[in-house]
Design a protein around this motif. Structure first.
Motif, short mmCIF file in Angstrom:
data_model
loop_
_atom_site.label_atom_id
_atom_site.label_comp_id
_atom_site.label_asym_id
_atom_site.label_seq_id
_atom_site.Cartn_x
_atom_site.Cartn_y
_atom_site.Cartn_z
N ASP A 57 0.83 -1.21 0.00
CA ASP A 57 0.00 0.00 0.00
C ASP A 57 0.86 1.26 0.00
OD1 ASP A 57 -2.22 -1.60 0.07
OD2 ASP A 57 -2.72 -1.20 2.16
N GLY A 58 0.59 2.15 -0.94
CA GLY A 58 1.29 3.43 -1.02
C GLY A 58 2.69 3.35 -1.58
N ARG A 59 3.12 2.18 -2.00
CA ARG A 59 4.48 2.03 -2.53
C ARG A 59 4.45 1.96 -4.06
NH1 ARG A 59 8.18 0.48 1.57
NH2 ARG A 59 7.11 -0.16 3.46
N PRO A 60 5.41 2.58 -4.70
CA PRO A 60 5.46 2.49 -6.16
C PRO A 60 5.84 1.08 -6.62
CG PRO A 60 7.36 3.71 -5.33
CD PRO A 60 6.46 3.43 -4.15
N ARG A 61 5.62 0.82 -7.88
CA ARG A 61 5.86 -0.50 -8.45
C ARG A 61 7.29 -1.00 -8.21
NH1 ARG A 61 5.64 -2.13 -14.76
NH2 ARG A 61 7.38 -0.71 -14.73
N VAL A 62 8.26 -0.13 -8.39
CA VAL A 62 9.66 -0.54 -8.20
C VAL A 62 9.89 -0.99 -6.75
CG1 VAL A 62 12.05 0.28 -8.18
CG2 VAL A 62 10.56 0.86 -10.08
N ALA A 63 9.33 -0.30 -5.79
CA ALA A 63 9.49 -0.67 -4.39
C ALA A 63 8.83 -2.03 -4.11
CB ALA A 63 8.90 0.40 -3.48
N ARG A 64 7.67 -2.27 -4.70
CA ARG A 64 6.99 -3.56 -4.53
C ARG A 64 7.84 -4.69 -5.08
NH1 ARG A 64 1.66 -1.95 -7.44
NH2 ARG A 64 1.88 0.21 -6.86
N HIS A 65 8.40 -4.47 -6.26
CA HIS A 65 9.25 -5.49 -6.88
C HIS A 65 10.48 -5.75 -6.03
CE1 HIS A 65 7.64 -5.63 -11.24
NE2 HIS A 65 6.67 -5.31 -10.40
N ARG A 66 11.07 -4.70 -5.48
CA ARG A 66 12.24 -4.88 -4.61
C ARG A 66 11.89 -5.71 -3.38
NH1 ARG A 66 14.33 1.26 -5.23
NH2 ARG A 66 15.56 0.93 -7.13
N MET A 67 10.70 -5.52 -2.85
CA MET A 67 10.28 -6.30 -1.68
C MET A 67 10.15 -7.79 -2.03
SD MET A 67 7.49 -3.62 -0.14
CE MET A 67 7.06 -4.55 1.32
N VAL A 68 9.63 -8.07 -3.22
CA VAL A 68 9.51 -9.47 -3.66
C VAL A 68 10.90 -10.06 -3.87
CG1 VAL A 68 8.69 -10.99 -5.50
CG2 VAL A 68 7.21 -9.15 -4.64
N TYR A 69 11.77 -9.32 -4.56
CA TYR A 69 13.14 -9.81 -4.77
C TYR A 69 13.85 -10.05 -3.44
CZ TYR A 69 13.48 -9.30 -9.84
OH TYR A 69 13.33 -9.45 -11.19
N ALA A 70 13.69 -9.15 -2.49
CA ALA A 70 14.34 -9.32 -1.18
C ALA A 70 13.85 -10.59 -0.49
CB ALA A 70 14.09 -8.10 -0.30
N ALA A 71 12.56 -10.85 -0.58
CA ALA A 71 12.00 -12.05 0.06
C ALA A 71 12.52 -13.32 -0.60
CB ALA A 71 10.47 -12.01 0.01
N LEU A 72 12.80 -13.26 -1.89
CA LEU A 72 13.18 -14.46 -2.64
C LEU A 72 14.67 -14.55 -2.95
CD1 LEU A 72 10.15 -14.66 -5.11
CD2 LEU A 72 10.48 -15.86 -2.93
N GLN A 73 15.47 -13.64 -2.41
CA GLN A 73 16.89 -13.59 -2.76
C GLN A 73 17.62 -14.91 -2.52
OE1 GLN A 73 18.26 -10.75 -4.30
NE2 GLN A 73 19.77 -12.31 -4.81
#
Length: 91
Positions: A57-73
């Motif tokens: 919520d409230g985060r731009p697309r790039v930030a959302r993608h970074r969160m997914v990448y961080a979780a799956l690193q």
């Protein structure tokens, strides 16, 4: 060693870290045979993640993608995941 498919283990990690309201992790490796990063088995290298989470919520697309990448690193570093197609939306 776990016997769960890689997509299931990735989904479990995303559930744990991002508490999604919707989640789909698809192994699309078979569509990328012969491409860079393919391992010749048709499994475990190319994934599509469709996820909706209140953490976005409230985060731009790039930030959302970074969160997914961080979780799956770990899966990228250790398990041979070569590519992620991410569709991330706020819940």
């Amino acid at each position: 060693m776990t016997t769960l498919p890689l997509a299931d283990r990735m989904a479990a990690r995303l559930r744990e870290q991002l508490q999604p309201t919707q989640l789909e992790v698809l192994d699309e490796s078979w569509q990328h045979e012969g491409h860079a990063g393919a391992n010749g088995t048709g499994l475990g290298t190319h994934f599509r993640v469709r996820i909706a989470s209140p953490h976005f919520d409230g985060r731009p697309r790039v930030a959302r993608h970074r969160m997914v990448y961080a979780a799956l690193q770990d899966f990228i570093d250790r398990d041979g995941v070569h590519a992620l197609a991410i569709e991330a939306t706020a819940a």
